[in-house]
Design a protein around this motif. Sequence first.
Motif, PDB file in Angstrom:
ATOM      1  N   CYS A  20      13.244  -6.509   5.687  1.00 21.33           N
ATOM      2  CA  CYS A  20      12.994  -5.398   6.265  1.00 21.33           C
ATOM      3  C   CYS A  20      14.185  -4.236   6.077  1.00 21.33           C
ATOM      4  O   CYS A  20      14.064  -2.882   5.694  1.00 21.33           O
ATOM      5  N   GLY A  21      15.459  -4.881   5.707  1.00 14.42           N
ATOM      6  CA  GLY A  21      16.482  -4.080   5.344  1.00 14.42           C
ATOM      7  C   GLY A  21      16.301  -3.477   4.107  1.00 14.42           C
ATOM      8  O   GLY A  21      16.276  -1.946   3.922  1.00 14.42           O
ATOM      9  N   TRP A  22      15.830  -4.123   3.222  1.00 15.64           N
ATOM     10  CA  TRP A  22      15.768  -3.433   1.681  1.00 15.64           C
ATOM     11  C   TRP A  22      14.542  -2.610   1.712  1.00 15.64           C
ATOM     12  O   TRP A  22      14.678  -1.427   1.157  1.00 15.64           O
ATOM     13  N   ARG A  23      13.358  -2.904   2.391  1.00 15.12           N
ATOM     14  CA  ARG A  23      12.194  -2.264   2.441  1.00 15.12           C
ATOM     15  C   ARG A  23      12.417  -0.864   3.120  1.00 15.12           C
ATOM     16  O   ARG A  23      11.485   0.000   2.869  1.00 15.12           O
ATOM     17  N   ALA A  24      13.025  -0.874   4.275  1.00 13.48           N
ATOM     18  CA  ALA A  24      13.200   0.475   4.949  1.00 13.48           C
ATOM     19  C   ALA A  24      13.991   1.443   4.081  1.00 13.48           C
ATOM     20  O   ALA A  24      13.649   2.525   4.034  1.00 13.48           O
ATOM     21  N   LEU A  25      15.110   0.874   3.442  1.00 15.22           N
ATOM     22  CA  LEU A  25      15.818   1.905   2.326  1.00 15.22           C
ATOM     23  C   LEU A  25      14.709   2.187   1.548  1.00 15.22           C
ATOM     24  O   LEU A  25      14.579   3.420   1.232  1.00 15.22           O
ATOM     25  N   PHE A  26      13.871   1.625   0.864  1.00 15.16           N
ATOM     26  CA  PHE A  26      12.834   2.060  -0.196  1.00 15.16           C
ATOM     27  C   PHE A  26      11.987   2.894   0.468  1.00 15.16           C
ATOM     28  O   PHE A  26      11.629   4.008  -0.099  1.00 15.16           O
ATOM     29  N   ALA A  27      11.400   2.682   1.785  1.00 13.96           N
ATOM     30  CA  ALA A  27      10.458   3.702   2.489  1.00 13.96           C
ATOM     31  C   ALA A  27      11.343   5.085   2.765  1.00 13.96           C
ATOM     32  O   ALA A  27      10.499   5.861   2.673  1.00 13.96           O
ATOM     33  N   VAL A  28      12.520   4.941   3.075  1.00 16.21           N
ATOM     34  CA  VAL A  28      13.330   6.304   3.474  1.00 16.21           C
ATOM     35  C   VAL A  28      13.217   6.990   2.088  1.00 16.21           C
ATOM     36  O   VAL A  28      13.187   8.206   1.862  1.00 16.21           O
ATOM     37  N   TRP A  29      13.767   6.352   0.999  1.00 16.30           N
ATOM     38  CA  TRP A  29      13.791   6.768  -0.296  1.00 16.30           C
ATOM     39  C   TRP A  29      12.596   7.433  -0.732  1.00 16.30           C
ATOM     40  O   TRP A  29      12.269   8.484  -1.383  1.00 16.30           O
ATOM     41  N   GLU A  30      11.387   6.699  -0.602  1.00 16.02           N
ATOM     42  CA  GLU A  30       9.915   7.198  -1.035  1.00 16.02           C
ATOM     43  C   GLU A  30       9.443   8.311  -0.129  1.00 16.02           C
ATOM     44  O   GLU A  30       9.056   9.328  -0.400  1.00 16.02           O
ATOM     45  N   GLU A  31       9.996   8.511   1.342  1.00 11.73           N
ATOM     46  CA  GLU A  31       9.643   9.223   2.130  1.00 11.73           C
ATOM     47  C   GLU A  31      10.398  10.684   1.862  1.00 11.73           C
ATOM     48  O   GLU A  31       9.662  11.672   1.785  1.00 11.73           O
ATOM     49  N   ARG A  32      11.766  10.579   1.482  1.00 11.54           N
ATOM     50  CA  ARG A  32      12.106  11.765   0.902  1.00 11.54           C
ATOM     51  C   ARG A  32      11.791  12.282  -0.312  1.00 11.54           C
ATOM     52  O   ARG A  32      11.737  13.490  -0.485  1.00 11.54           O
ATOM     53  N   GLY A  33      11.457  11.291  -1.344  1.00 13.83           N
ATOM     54  CA  GLY A  33      10.736  11.929  -2.578  1.00 13.83           C
ATOM     55  C   GLY A  33       9.218  12.568  -2.119  1.00 13.83           C
ATOM     56  O   GLY A  33       8.972  13.556  -2.901  1.00 13.83           O
ATOM     57  N   SER A  34       8.849  12.143  -1.133  1.00 14.52           N
ATOM     58  CA  SER A  34       7.420  12.830  -0.939  1.00 14.52           C
ATOM     59  C   SER A  34       7.773  14.099  -0.322  1.00 14.52           C
ATOM     60  O   SER A  34       6.766  15.202  -0.428  1.00 14.52           O
ATOM     61  N   LEU A  35       8.371  14.262   0.495  1.00 12.05           N
ATOM     62  CA  LEU A  35       8.908  15.573   0.956  1.00 12.05           C
ATOM     63  C   LEU A  35       9.259  16.750   0.061  1.00 12.05           C
ATOM     64  O   LEU A  35       8.927  17.619   0.095  1.00 12.05           O
ATOM     65  N   GLY A  36       9.887  16.207  -1.125  1.00 13.21           N
ATOM     66  CA  GLY A  36      10.443  17.050  -1.918  1.00 13.21           C
ATOM     67  C   GLY A  36       9.229  17.493  -2.876  1.00 13.21           C
ATOM     68  O   GLY A  36       9.398  18.618  -3.506  1.00 13.21           O
ATOM     69  N   ARG A  37       8.190  16.689  -2.816  1.00 15.59           N
ATOM     70  CA  ARG A  37       7.027  17.233  -3.685  1.00 15.59           C
ATOM     71  C   ARG A  37       6.159  18.115  -2.863  1.00 15.59           C
ATOM     72  O   ARG A  37       4.935  18.619  -3.471  1.00 15.59           O
ATOM     73  N   SER A  65       0.831  -1.077  -0.179  1.00 17.48           N
ATOM     74  CA  SER A  65       0.104  -0.042   0.088  1.00 17.48           C
ATOM     75  C   SER A  65       0.930   1.023   0.115  1.00 17.48           C
ATOM     76  O   SER A  65       1.924   1.337   0.651  1.00 17.48           O
ATOM     77  N   PRO A  66       0.487   2.354  -0.618  1.00 14.25           N
ATOM     78  CA  PRO A  66       1.361   3.470  -0.930  1.00 14.25           C
ATOM     79  C   PRO A  66       1.550   4.170   0.498  1.00 14.25           C
ATOM     80  O   PRO A  66       2.537   4.602   0.889  1.00 14.25           O
ATOM     81  N   SER A  67       0.401   3.968   1.333  1.00 15.57           N
ATOM     82  CA  SER A  67       0.568   4.692   2.535  1.00 15.57           C
ATOM     83  C   SER A  67       1.204   3.925   3.717  1.00 15.57           C
ATOM     84  O   SER A  67       1.870   4.579   4.461  1.00 15.57           O
ATOM     85  N   THR A  68       1.211   2.688   3.229  1.00 13.63           N
ATOM     86  CA  THR A  68       2.274   1.714   4.128  1.00 13.63           C
ATOM     87  C   THR A  68       3.838   2.111   3.648  1.00 13.63           C
ATOM     88  O   THR A  68       4.734   2.127   4.704  1.00 13.63           O
ATOM     89  N   THR A  69       3.912   2.143   2.416  1.00 12.15           N
ATOM     90  CA  THR A  69       5.447   2.029   2.006  1.00 12.15           C
ATOM     91  C   THR A  69       6.052   3.513   1.963  1.00 12.15           C
ATOM     92  O   THR A  69       7.272   3.671   1.826  1.00 12.15           O
ATOM     93  N   ALA A  70       5.225   4.439   2.416  1.00 12.07           N
ATOM     94  CA  ALA A  70       5.919   5.883   2.362  1.00 12.07           C
ATOM     95  C   ALA A  70       6.554   6.149   3.650  1.00 12.07           C
ATOM     96  O   ALA A  70       7.265   7.395   3.801  1.00 12.07           O
ATOM     97  N   ASN A  71       6.424   5.435   4.779  1.00 17.42           N
ATOM     98  CA  ASN A  71       6.712   5.721   5.805  1.00 17.42           C
ATOM     99  C   ASN A  71       7.692   4.533   6.413  1.00 17.42           C
ATOM    100  O   ASN A  71       7.140   3.323   6.654  1.00 17.42           O
ATOM    101  N   PRO A  72       8.883   4.636   6.753  1.00 13.65           N
ATOM    102  CA  PRO A  72       9.602   3.608   7.239  1.00 13.65           C
ATOM    103  C   PRO A  72       9.124   2.613   8.375  1.00 13.65           C
ATOM    104  O   PRO A  72       9.028   1.458   8.429  1.00 13.65           O
ATOM    105  N   LEU A  73       8.654   3.403   9.378  1.00 13.57           N
ATOM    106  CA  LEU A  73       8.439   2.631  10.650  1.00 13.57           C
ATOM    107  C   LEU A  73       7.037   1.853  10.353  1.00 13.57           C
ATOM    108  O   LEU A  73       6.916   0.670  10.763  1.00 13.57           O
ATOM    109  N   ILE A  74       6.064   2.176   9.515  1.00 19.98           N
ATOM    110  CA  ILE A  74       4.948   1.644   9.177  1.00 19.98           C
ATOM    111  C   ILE A  74       5.175   0.635   8.259  1.00 19.98           C
ATOM    112  O   ILE A  74       4.647  -0.503   8.133  1.00 19.98           O
ATOM    113  N   MET A  75       6.089   0.899   7.286  1.00 21.58           N
ATOM    114  CA  MET A  75       6.597  -0.261   6.359  1.00 21.58           C
ATOM    115  C   MET A  75       7.180  -1.422   7.155  1.00 21.58           C
ATOM    116  O   MET A  75       6.833  -2.416   6.854  1.00 21.58           O
TER     117      MET A  75
END
Length: 135
Positions: free
Chosen positions: A117-134, A63-73
């Motif tokens: 969790c390691g790979w998905r946490a990196l993805f979530a951080v990347w996703e979160e940073r991208g959403s902050l820039g938007r 889910s986009p709402s799940t994957t955009a936040n590292p802790l929720i992810m």
Amino acid sequence: MPTSNRMITLLVGDTIALLIFAAIGRNSHGAAIGPAAFAQVFTTALPFLVGWLISAPLFGAYSPSTTANPLIMLRHTSIAWVAALLLGAVIRATMIGRFSPFSFYVVTFIVALFILCGWRALFAVWEERGSLGRR
């Protein structure tokens, strides 16, 4: 990231993570893991990959709402991995004709969860940073 690209990235990353897990496991038992052994690594990963691909969407791991936040992810990944492990254990037992010792499932749970969790946490951080820039 557009939803379709995000989903493809997650699916590919999860598949690679579980293949890495299978290769590590095979290597720890002295089995072949190189390019020539890709089919065996894939077969080793297959029950848990199928379990993950069924369980992860059901527990919101894509889910986009799940994957955009590292802790929720990480929370959703952990919950989905419990279900995936159980389903994967049944699939694997069907494939090999028996259940493995309990210790196999404990190690599988911990190591694969760490890799996922390691790979998905990196993805979530990347996703979160991208959403902050938007914003």
